[in-house]
Design an enzyme around this catalytic site. Structure first.
Site, PDB file in Angstrom:
ATOM      1  N   ASP A  69     -24.032  24.243  25.204  1.00 22.78           N
ATOM      2  CA  ASP A  69     -25.408  23.749  25.259  1.00 22.78           C
ATOM      3  C   ASP A  69     -25.787  23.138  26.589  1.00 22.78           C
ATOM      4  O   ASP A  69     -26.965  23.033  26.914  1.00 22.78           O
ATOM      5  CB  ASP A  69     -25.571  22.593  24.252  1.00 22.78           C
ATOM      6  CG  ASP A  69     -25.531  23.063  22.822  1.00 22.78           C
ATOM      7  OD1 ASP A  69     -25.856  24.233  22.576  1.00 22.78           O
ATOM      8  OD2 ASP A  69     -25.176  22.236  21.953  1.00 22.78           O
TER       9      ASP A  69
HETATM   10  C1  GLC Z   1     -22.189  21.363  19.657  1.00 21.18           C
HETATM   11  C2  GLC Z   1     -23.242  22.254  19.081  1.00 21.18           C
HETATM   12  C3  GLC Z   1     -22.893  23.708  19.251  1.00 21.18           C
HETATM   13  C4  GLC Z   1     -22.528  23.986  20.689  1.00 21.18           C
HETATM   14  C5  GLC Z   1     -21.442  23.040  21.182  1.00 21.18           C
HETATM   15  C6  GLC Z   1     -21.100  23.217  22.621  1.00 21.18           C
HETATM   16  O1  GLC Z   1     -21.042  21.473  18.905  1.00 21.18           O
HETATM   17  O2  GLC Z   1     -23.412  22.012  17.709  1.00 21.18           O
HETATM   18  O3  GLC Z   1     -23.971  24.503  18.845  1.00 21.18           O
HETATM   19  O4  GLC Z   1     -22.111  25.318  20.778  1.00 21.18           O
HETATM   20  O5  GLC Z   1     -21.873  21.722  20.977  1.00 21.18           O
HETATM   21  O6  GLC Z   1     -22.098  22.821  23.491  1.00 21.18           O
END
Ligand code: GLC
Length: 806
Positions: free
Chosen positions: A494
């Site tokens: 993210d």
């Molecule tokens: C959190 C989010 C997920 C994402 C991960 C890495 O776990 O829920 O959607 O892929 O962070 O950023």
């Protein structure tokens, strides 16, 4: 310092010291009705949606010693006055002689001894029921008789959880409570915000006479709320004021005089916190659950439903900490993430900015396809319904309104407004469901795409197969300068948010994996033409990846819009990313030599005794051009932290390469059940995976946070059961292809698969990591290592011998 122990026979973790470093919790019920209960009896309960229909006011941000959502007070009559305390420890914090919080499957049981009273309370939601029960038993364990009152209390929130925080006039003006006296001194206290009075009420009631009650927090705490939850002044008077609040901070406190208990004597009291369209609609259920036998039966039904759920796979390996996770705690966590996605925990507090994550839930489904196939199918359908006709997908949605959004991308309108990976996960999830269940008819089911016309009708519909094809087609057409998938706002990570035009190797790999899955499915469906088309697309992307993304000893992770690699030795920070290596193996893109080199680089550069870091070295300062990752100090979360979700992928990659020792070592180092003696560093519950652990660049290396709602649950379960133990559902049957630590003599598993039970016994006489030389099913030799799906409801004995082919 240890705070408790595992009781494997009772399938519980028992907390014996309530002063855990952070609150530890458990889940009761489901998203339909339920929530979380912490180890000192605080409860956050909601129905259908924690943002829009929240019931109790549990503020996770308050210190652990504070009242949260609900508690139980006991009152001992003493020389004209009272000793008031909570058997839950919080909020009165009295010295206890004994404290046990049994974290069970779908229930919390708190047993404590204080001031000569033993209290044993089980909190649970009966399967499918819209009510939280507290089954309270109080026993006099002293030598003298004792006169006892019991006062259970809940504090309500406005159902719109965020409004409760943001509007302190409208909310209190609307909150109302009304008491309804019933025969035999029983009482129901109903509560609602004014506008919902005629459509939806909460209620709190019990199965013993109530002599007085309180609905107004100010009166209960007393002294203009200079009285506290630790010492509510309302409990110093003989009776509560029995006031029906027409505004304010609504609570429900019910005073029960239990009378005088002789030594050894016990009383039982059952409370219900529920929700219904009206009190009339609730009456039958309320009456039913006042019956203690019904409560016992409900608890037995709860146990039976968990027994069914867990019986899908039970393993006996040489590693007790692994067995503990595989047989109890890991599937329970998969159940939790499946129901709650990333919506409601102490860390993801459910105020609505999140909802159900598209990619999160797609991955969660993969952890329960065997044990909850019908529910899995329903959630898949719901997810497919927020996929766009373009093939891409919305990032998240609200389960009650089905309103979907682009998630955090909305905060950066300057960046692309989609995540490049979301839609591809659904291909993996649907294929996992099909391989487990054989329910190929699902592919023909028609599901609308997300877009709606003005009349609210879907603008486009398509079969499930069409949805999957649209997903890979979207990515094939959405590529940048190197022919690699564009990053969008972000991919799985993210927090790396690069200027439009950046490309993602993660999405390339996920696309590759999705293509392999699709090709496998279509081959099985007899559509060789479509299967080879997708394999050709796979070759095409594989060639591009290998032409531009090999950095010498590992694969790079991104190219920014200028074509500069990230995750390369040429970078000062973020030189290597774990997912770029593991997923190069999972996608089938890495050539054998590169796969080995890449995974060795991961081991050398990213592995720590507490798990594999996501990347290294960490960025050290905010850089808006890199995005969210640089908001964290080095070693935290995605910036060089141990992001647990990515660890099972490294386990799977090592298993695919045949390195059973390393796969297992990676598994063990993050197994929370093996951290029970390291809680002072780890801090979180030892019975669930956390999302993150601080990495070795951080002074608090080893500290875990964000427990429960993480994709780690599903992937750790898949990695262990399908890749280490090697029980892989395929279209043709159950393939058995373990990749073990060489020291293991073997293992046993009882696995239900498509309507039959397989008692699998794997022997490893030569102490190797992989390779099945012999398999017998019910005593008969079988060619290869795939057990057919008998579907006959019977148990079958499968003997597997590992060895090198002669
Ligand atoms: C959190 C989010 C997920 C994402 C991960 C890495 O776990 O829920 O959607 O892929 O962070 O950023």
């Amino acid at each position: 310092m240890e705070y408790g122990y595992f009781d494997d026979r009772c399938r519980e973790y028992v907390i014996t010291n309530p002063r855990t470093p952070v609150k530890w919790i458990n889940y009761v019920g489901t998203l339909g009705f339920g929530g979380l209960v912490d180890h000192t009896g605080g409860a956050l309960i909601c129905a259908g949606d924690p943002a829009l229909n929240r019931i109790t006011r549990y503020l996770a941000l308050l210190p652990a010693s504070e009242f949260k959502g609900q508690t139980l007070y006991l009152r001992i009559h003493k020389g004209g006055g009272y000793r008031v305390f909570s058997p839950f420890f919080v909020p009165t914090l009295d010295p206890y002689d004994r404290f046990e919080c049994h974290v069970g499957l779908g229930y919390m049981r708190i047993v404590s001894e204080l001031y000569g009273l033993r209290t044993d309370v089980t909190l649970f939601v009966p399967p499918g029921e819209p009510r939280l029960l507290q089954d309270i038993r109080i026993t006099n364990i002293a030598r003298q008789p004792v006169q006892v009152d019991a006062v259970p209390v809940v504090e309500y929130t406005h159902p719109d959880a965020l409004k409760q925080i943001t509007n302190a006039d409208w909310v209190p003006q609307t909150m109302q409570s009304k008491a309804y006296a019933e025969a035999h001194g029983l009482l129901v206290v109903a509560q609602y915000p004014f506008m919902l009075r005629d459509v939806r009420i909460n209620y709190f009631t019990s199965n013993r006479p109530v002599s007085s009650f309180e609905t107004d927090r100010r009166r209960f705490l007393g002294d203009n709320e200079y009285g506290t939850w630790a010492c509510p002044l309302g409990l110093q008077a003989a009776e509560l004021s029995s006031y029906e609040a027409l505004r304010g901070d609504n609570i429900a406190a019910l005073l029960h005089h239990l009378g005088t208990l002789a030594p050894g004597e016990a009383r039982r009291l059952v409370t219900q916190l529920g929700q219904a369209p009206s009190l009339d609609a609730a009456r039958a259920g309320i009456a039913a659950y006042r019956d203690e036998a019904r409560v016992d039966q409900a608890l037995a039904e709860l146990a039976a439903s968990w027994e069914r759920y867990l019986s899908c796979l039970q393993a006996e390996t040489p590693d007790p900490a692994m067995d503990r996770m595989l047989n109890i705690h890991n599937p329970r966590q998969c159940h939790t993430t499946f129901h709650w996605s990333r919506y409601l925990s102490l860390y993801q507090t459910g105020y609505g900015e999140r909802g159900i994550g598209f990619r999160d839930s797609a991955q969660d489904v993969m952890g329960v396809v065997a044990s909850l196939p019908e529910e899995a199918r329903r959630l898949l359908q719901q997810l497919l319904g927020v996929q766009s006709a373009s093939g891409a997908a919305m990032h998240q949605f609200n389960p009650l309104t089905m309103e979907a959004s682009v998630g955090d991308a909305a905060e950066r309108p300057d960046l692309p407004q989609y995540y490049s990976d979301d839609h591809l996960w659904i291909v993996l999830a649907v294929c996992a469901y099909l391989k487990e269940t054989g329910d190929l008819a699902f592919l023909d089911q028609v599901v609308p795409y997300h877009e709606r016309g003005r009349d609210g009708r879907p603008l486009a519909i398509g079969s499930v197969r069409h949805h999957l094809e649209a997903a890979v087609e979207f990515t094939r057409g959405d590529v940048g300068a190197h022919g690699l998938p564009l990053l969008g706002f972000a991919d799985w990570n993210d927090t790396v948010n690069l200027r439009a035009g950046a490309e993602s190797l993660f999405t390339a790999h996920l696309y590759g994996r999705a293509l392999l899955e699709l090709a496998d499915l279509l081959r099985h469906l007899g559509d060789a033409g479509a299967a080879s088309k997708y394999l050709a697309w796979h070759d095409e992307m594989k060639a591009r990846v290998n032409a531009c993304a090999w950095d010498g000893a590992w694969y790079v992770r991104y190219f920014d819009a200028d074509g500069t690699p990230l995750g390369s030795r040429t970078n000062a920070q973020g030189q290597i990313y774990a997912n770029a290596q593991s997923w190069a193996v999972l996608s089938g893109f890495a050539t054998p030599e590169r796969a080995r080199l890449a995974m060795d680089s991961l081991y050398e550069r990213l592995n720590t005794p507490c798990g594999i870091k996501l990347s290294t070295p960490g960025f050290n300062g905010f850089d808006p051009a890199r995005g969210g990752i640089t908001t964290y100090p080095p070693g935290a979360k995605e910036n060089g932290g141990i992001f647990l979700h990515a660890n099972p992928w490294a386990i799977i990659a090592e298993a695919l390469l045949g390195n059973g020792d390393r796969a297992y070592a990676y598994y063990c180092q993050v197994n929370p059940a093996a951290k029970n003696d390291r809680i002072d560093t780890f801090e979180c519950e030892p019975y669930v995976y956390p999302q993150n652990i601080l990495g070795d660049e951080h002074p608090q290396f080893g500290l875990a946070r964000n427990s429960w709602l993480t994709g780690t649950a599903s992937w750790a379960y898949q990695a262990a059961t399908q890749y280490i133990l090697g029980l892989q559902p395929t279209y043709a049957g159950l393939r058995i292809d373990p990749c073990l630590p060489a020291a293991w003599d073997g293992f046993r598993v009882r696995r239900q698969f498509r309507g039959a039970v397989y008692e699998i016994e794997v022997a490893n006489p030569q102490h190797i990591s992989y390779g099945v030389v012999r398999m017998r099913v019910d005593g008969h030799p079988v060619q290869g290592n795939v057990v057919p799906a008998f579907g006959d409801g019977a148990a079958h004995h499968v003997e597997v011998t590992m060895g090198h082919p002669a």
